[in-house]
Design an enzyme around this catalytic site. Structure first.
Site, mmCIF file in Angstrom:
data_model
loop_
_atom_site.group_PDB
_atom_site.id
_atom_site.type_symbol
_atom_site.label_atom_id
_atom_site.label_comp_id
_atom_site.label_asym_id
_atom_site.label_seq_id
_atom_site.Cartn_x
_atom_site.Cartn_y
_atom_site.Cartn_z
ATOM 1 N N GLY A 16 0.805 -1.217 0.000
ATOM 2 C CA GLY A 16 0.000 0.000 0.000
ATOM 3 C C GLY A 16 0.835 1.263 0.000
ATOM 4 O O GLY A 16 0.614 2.166 -0.817
ATOM 5 N N ALA A 17 1.813 1.351 0.891
ATOM 6 C CA ALA A 17 2.609 2.587 0.996
ATOM 7 C C ALA A 17 3.508 2.775 -0.215
ATOM 8 O O ALA A 17 3.627 3.878 -0.753
ATOM 9 C CB ALA A 17 3.432 2.572 2.283
ATOM 10 N N LYS A 39 10.421 -7.623 -3.191
ATOM 11 C CA LYS A 39 10.877 -9.026 -3.171
ATOM 12 C C LYS A 39 9.779 -9.980 -3.621
ATOM 13 O O LYS A 39 10.045 -11.172 -3.822
ATOM 14 C CB LYS A 39 11.424 -9.396 -1.798
ATOM 15 C CG LYS A 39 10.430 -9.452 -0.647
ATOM 16 C CD LYS A 39 11.126 -9.920 0.646
ATOM 17 C CE LYS A 39 10.172 -9.921 1.818
ATOM 18 N NZ LYS A 39 10.814 -10.406 3.060
ATOM 19 N N THR A 47 -0.170 -6.019 2.575
ATOM 20 C CA THR A 47 -1.367 -5.159 2.607
ATOM 21 C C THR A 47 -2.601 -5.975 2.236
ATOM 22 O O THR A 47 -3.711 -5.729 2.737
ATOM 23 C CB THR A 47 -1.196 -3.990 1.609
ATOM 24 O OG1 THR A 47 -0.037 -3.246 1.956
ATOM 25 C CG2 THR A 47 -2.416 -3.076 1.614
ATOM 26 N N VAL A 48 -2.384 -6.969 1.388
ATOM 27 C CA VAL A 48 -3.480 -7.803 0.876
ATOM 28 C C VAL A 48 -4.282 -8.478 1.987
ATOM 29 O O VAL A 48 -5.451 -8.808 1.808
ATOM 30 C CB VAL A 48 -2.894 -8.858 -0.101
ATOM 31 C CG1 VAL A 48 -2.317 -10.068 0.633
ATOM 32 C CG2 VAL A 48 -3.908 -9.296 -1.140
ATOM 33 N N LEU A 244 -5.768 -13.736 10.925
ATOM 34 C CA LEU A 244 -6.551 -12.621 11.451
ATOM 35 C C LEU A 244 -8.054 -12.801 11.238
ATOM 36 O O LEU A 244 -8.500 -13.126 10.147
ATOM 37 C CB LEU A 244 -6.101 -11.332 10.740
ATOM 38 C CG LEU A 244 -6.919 -10.067 11.019
ATOM 39 C CD1 LEU A 244 -6.709 -9.592 12.445
ATOM 40 C CD2 LEU A 244 -6.527 -8.962 10.035
ATOM 41 N N HIS A 349 0.350 -8.602 15.651
ATOM 42 C CA HIS A 349 -0.304 -8.087 14.452
ATOM 43 C C HIS A 349 0.457 -6.944 13.788
ATOM 44 O O HIS A 349 0.553 -6.888 12.567
ATOM 45 C CB HIS A 349 -1.696 -7.601 14.844
ATOM 46 C CG HIS A 349 -2.549 -7.141 13.705
ATOM 47 N ND1 HIS A 349 -2.784 -7.925 12.595
ATOM 48 C CD2 HIS A 349 -3.245 -5.995 13.504
ATOM 49 C CE1 HIS A 349 -3.585 -7.266 11.764
ATOM 50 N NE2 HIS A 349 -3.862 -6.097 12.279
ATOM 51 N N ARG A 384 -1.818 1.358 18.196
ATOM 52 C CA ARG A 384 -2.508 1.832 17.008
ATOM 53 C C ARG A 384 -3.991 1.505 17.076
ATOM 54 O O ARG A 384 -4.366 0.424 17.532
ATOM 55 C CB ARG A 384 -1.916 1.170 15.755
ATOM 56 C CG ARG A 384 -2.623 1.540 14.477
ATOM 57 C CD ARG A 384 -1.929 0.975 13.263
ATOM 58 N NE ARG A 384 -2.022 -0.472 13.127
ATOM 59 C CZ ARG A 384 -3.100 -1.134 12.697
ATOM 60 N NH1 ARG A 384 -4.210 -0.484 12.387
ATOM 61 N NH2 ARG A 384 -3.073 -2.456 12.573
#
Lengths: 572, 255
Positions: A16-17, A39, A47-48, A244, A349, A384
């Site tokens: 994403g970034a 890589k 991100t997926v 997750l 996480h 976060r």
């Protein structure tokens, strides 16, 4: 022989970034050449795996002040307030851009984007595309990035060193995994966007590729890793695999239950108040561990766990909002959440810490930028909030892309001969490692040992004694990682060599984590010490900075950027 | 849950182009745990029996799309495929219809080109800056839940490439653009925010695209995400024809 290529900006990491940074730079200057080095193929980036959503003010009853304060409070007042203000202001524009680029955000009947509730957020401000938000964001970004002819991809290239000149970053040395060839990919500025380092722990939501590569690259060049002690345990991972199960399950109304079937967040005082299941992650993870310790965990073929109850939501709601959760629960624990409770337990996480950056995504090294989980711009502080990190990738990916390009236009491209020489030296080092029988340490075994040490010392609850053991243990393991025994001498797609290099990155990162943790004698956010159970603003309201030395990290401190939100007791 | 521990025989394709002229098969005895997927067994070989084995994997939750392999001759996402589906002996090979780089790793450059050829991005007649009248106060386009569901299914592709391995047309005609790429192009064609269908339909009318499909439906059968690329191909054929017919009457597709 090292192959040399030249660009204006070199981005390491295609999640994403990294993709957002690439698009930002490509749009800001269509003539600039942007290298995107990863890589893995970009659509494989971690991100997926993000599920629940991305936060940004989107409703009339919400505003930046509220999003900002939720984030500051979530951070346990160690997030930098100037960074948080910038973040919440940029967030809506970034998510709208993703919409314009095709992201299939879930919708209301009137055609506007839907938002859902999330932990620690006082208003529904989490944008979502059912429960595969990271997947859709990543694919939208990747597909959008293909329109820009000035983005040049290096897929399956593993960056092993930053190339520098007079203290400024001027490119990277990278192993082309498919051929074993080495490349010097030169640029006037470099952006690290390699994600976190969850794989230093044994039980994590993170994919295999999350090995802290960018953190180690920067750390080796003298850049500080900041606030590494703060590791987020997500309350709901599947036992065994650590897969997750999104917080959106609770955002949509799911309950957490103990072995007696009680909603323990309601029945006992865990500090989350009326928020109950929508409390912040650090507090809920602690609550679950305390339930275990009180003998109220469930112990069966899944091991010790609590349960997530979605049965009252009904099949239609689950299929409309949480279809992936259902697929994951069925596939990986054989449970259908429409009818049964999902076994869950806290799981590593996210790394709040990372490469020290500022609001412009700059590091202390001229020409080196970082964005996303690899960076610690101090948005997240000690904890976060769920759904802030996908937005963080966009806001700071954009910041890194724009600001690195500005910097690049005012700096020279560096001396090619000297940069090439550094890459040659790095190629020789990695060549000598390939198939090397010099040492006797096995990669898989040492990785398991690192995982064991980190889990024992730096879990949800920590103690001085166990953290000190982890510190010493990681120091030894880092030393041992320099004498690996490798068996694969092939140049073609040598994943043993890549695994060795990844392990060498992880041991560096893990050591900073253990040392930073042992140093902070207080409890703040995700860093919870049994022997120091309270937050101590007198002594510890600062960022921990870890600098590399041969003997282990040297710690320093950096002021927290305070602002109009005064530190107060964190109660919900 | 599944039954207890058992040891299985894993037959894995090995190929190192530096040494081997053709791929060969190696056998491994793997002690498995209950609940394991095929990927867990392959990872066991890598970690404990032969560290030189090369394969791709990452998320182990069926969303990154890295770990597609042939399992007993069928394309499977190995992190999603339970060992319980098989007996005591399992054959694992690289995905069919792709060149082998090494062991279980295949080369996907061709796919990446096909992927890009369908212009998988939102195309608007006007640049964003001139398109403000179509954006609401939040800066987003309006899209109803029904408009979203028209394309949502086709946006679920994880690019795992199982459909290319299963497709009989890809097997005979490697240049065939293939199920995932067509589904992706069709995904944008059916997105209410997109205005680029004419451009993509031009691609679709080219050689080796939608009209090469023999509608064997294999792609949809192996898809681990229920994208149903076969139905996308069928709909895309229709779109390409209608667009072409419109072009006969009105130049530039009537736009």
């Amino acid at each position: 022989m090292v192959q040399v290529s030249r660009h204006d900006i070199v981005i390491v990491g295609g999640g994403g970034a990294g993709l957002r940074a690439a698009i930002a730079a490509a749009e800001a200057n269509p003539k600039a050449s942007i290298a995107l080095v990863s890589k893995v193929y970009p659509m494989r980036s971690h991100t997926v795996s993000a599920e629940g959503g991305a936060a940004a003010v989107a409703r009339d009853d919400d505003n930046f002040e509220l999003h900002g304060f939720d984030t500051v409070k979530g951070s346990d007042f160690i997030g930098d307030q100037n960074v948080i203000e910038y973040f919440v202001e940029q967030a809506p524009k970034e998510l709208a851009l993703l919409e314009n680029w095709g992201c299939p955000w879930s919708r209301e009947e009137d055609g506007t984007v839907s938002t859902r509730a999330f932990g620690g957020m006082t208003i529904k401000r989490t944008w979502f595309a059912t429960d595969k938000v990271g997947f859709h964001m990543l694919h939208s970004l990747f597909q959008q990035s293909m329109r820009y002819e000035n983005i040049v991809r290096y897929d399956e290239f593993f960056v092993t060193k930053l190339l520098t000149e007079n203290g400024a970053c001027k490119g990277v040395a990278a192993l082309e995994i498919r051929t074993g060839d080495y490349h010097a990919i030169l640029g006037r500025a470099v952006i690290l966007a390699t994600g976190g380092a969850g794989k230093v722990f044994p039980f994590t939501t993170n994919g295999a590729i999350k090995t802290g590569d960018g953190m180690a690259l920067a750390y080796r060049e003298g850049v500080a890793l900041k606030d590494m002690e703060f590791v987020q345990y997500h309350p709901t991972g599947l036992p065994g695999t650590g897969i997750l199960i999104t917080e959106a399950s609770r955002g949509e109304g799911g309950y957490l239950r103990n072995k007696d079937g009680d909603r323990f967040l309601v029945d006992y005082d865990y500090g989350v108040g009326k928020k109950a299941e929508l409390g912040p992650r650090d507090m809920i993870s602690r609550a679950i561990i305390q339930e275990f310790e009180a003998g109220r965990g469930i112990d069966d073929e899944h091991g010790l766990h609590a349960s997530l109850d979605l049965t009252h939501l009904g099949e239609a709601h689950i299929m409309a909002k949480l279809p992936f959760v259902r697929e994951l629960a069925r596939t990986y624990v054989g449970v259908d959440p429409v009818h049964q409770h999902i076994p869950i337990r806290p799981v590593v996480h996210y790394m709040m810490g990372g490469v020290d950056t500022n609001i412009r995504a700059e590091t202390d090294m001229p020409g080196l930028y970082a964005a996303g989980e690899v960076a610690c711009g101090s948005l997240n502080g000690a904890n976060r909030l769920g759904s802030n990190s996908l937005t963080e990738c966009l806001v700071f990916g954009n910041s890194a892309g724009v600001h690195s390009l500005e910097y690049a236009s005012g700096t020279n491209e560096g001396n090619e001969a000297s940069l090439r020489a550094q890459a040659e030296e790095e190629a020789a080092r990695v060549d000598s490692l390939r198939g090397s029988k010099q040492g006797d340490e096995k990669i898989a075994d040492l990785r398991v040992e690192m995982n064991r040490v980190m889990e024992a010392g730096c879990g949800v609850y920590r103690e001085q004694e166990t953290m000190k053991i982890a510190e010493k243990g990681m120091h030894e393991i880092r030393k041992r990682a320099s004498s690996l025994h490798l068996q694969d001498s092939s140049k073609v797609f040598n994943t043993e060599l890549v695994a060795a290099l990844e392990l060498m990155n992880m041991v560096e990162v893990a050591e900073t984590l253990a040392v930073s943790a042992a140093h902070r004698k207080e409890s703040r956010g995700a860093h919870t010490c049994r022997d120091f159970p309270h937050r101590d603003d007198q002594e510890y309201l600062y960022h921990t900075m870890a600098y590399r030395t041969e003997d282990g990290p040297r710690l320093d401190r950096k002021d927290v950027a305070l602002g109009h939100w005064e530190p107060q007791e964190r109660k919900y | 849950m599944s039954e207890g521990k058992k040891t299985i025989k894993l037959e894995i394709t090995r190929f190192d182009p530096d040494v081997d002229e053709v791929p060969k098969t190696e056998e491994y005895e793997v002690p498995t745990e209950p609940g394991w997927k095929v990927l867990d067994a392959v990872n066991y070989v890598k970690d404990h029996l032969d560290p030189s084995l090369s394969h791709r994997w990452s998320c182990r939750m069926a969303v990154c799309g890295s770990c597609g392999m042939m399992v007993n001759g069928e394309p499977k996402l190995t992190c999603k495929t339970s060992l319980d589906e098989y007996g005591d002996s399992i054959k694992v090979e690289p995905l069919a219809n792709f060149p082998i780089v090494r062991d279980l790793v295949v080369e996907i450059d061709g796919f990446m080109d096909k992927f890009k050829s369908v212009k998988p991005w939102i195309i608007r007649a006007k640049e964003r800056a001139e398109d403000m009248e179509n954006l609401n106060e939040r800066g987003t386009y309006s899209q109803s839940p029904d408009e979203l569901s028209a394309f949502k299914q086709f946006s679920m592709c994880i690019n795992c490439l199982l459909c290319y391995s299963a497709c009989p047309v890809v097997a005979n005609e490697p240049e065939f653009i293939g199920p995932a790429a067509i589904a992706l192009g069709h995904r944008y064609n059916t997105d209410s925010r997109d205005e680029g269908a004419a451009e993509r339909n031009e691609v679709f009318r080219g050689e080796g695209t939608v009209f090469s499909c023999s509608f064997a439906n294999e792609c949809s059968e192996v898809c681990p995400k229920n994208v149903d690329p076969a139905s996308a191909v069928n709909q895309a054929k229709l779109g390409a024809v209608v667009d072409w017919a419109k072009g006969l009457i009105l130049p530039r597709g009537g736009a």
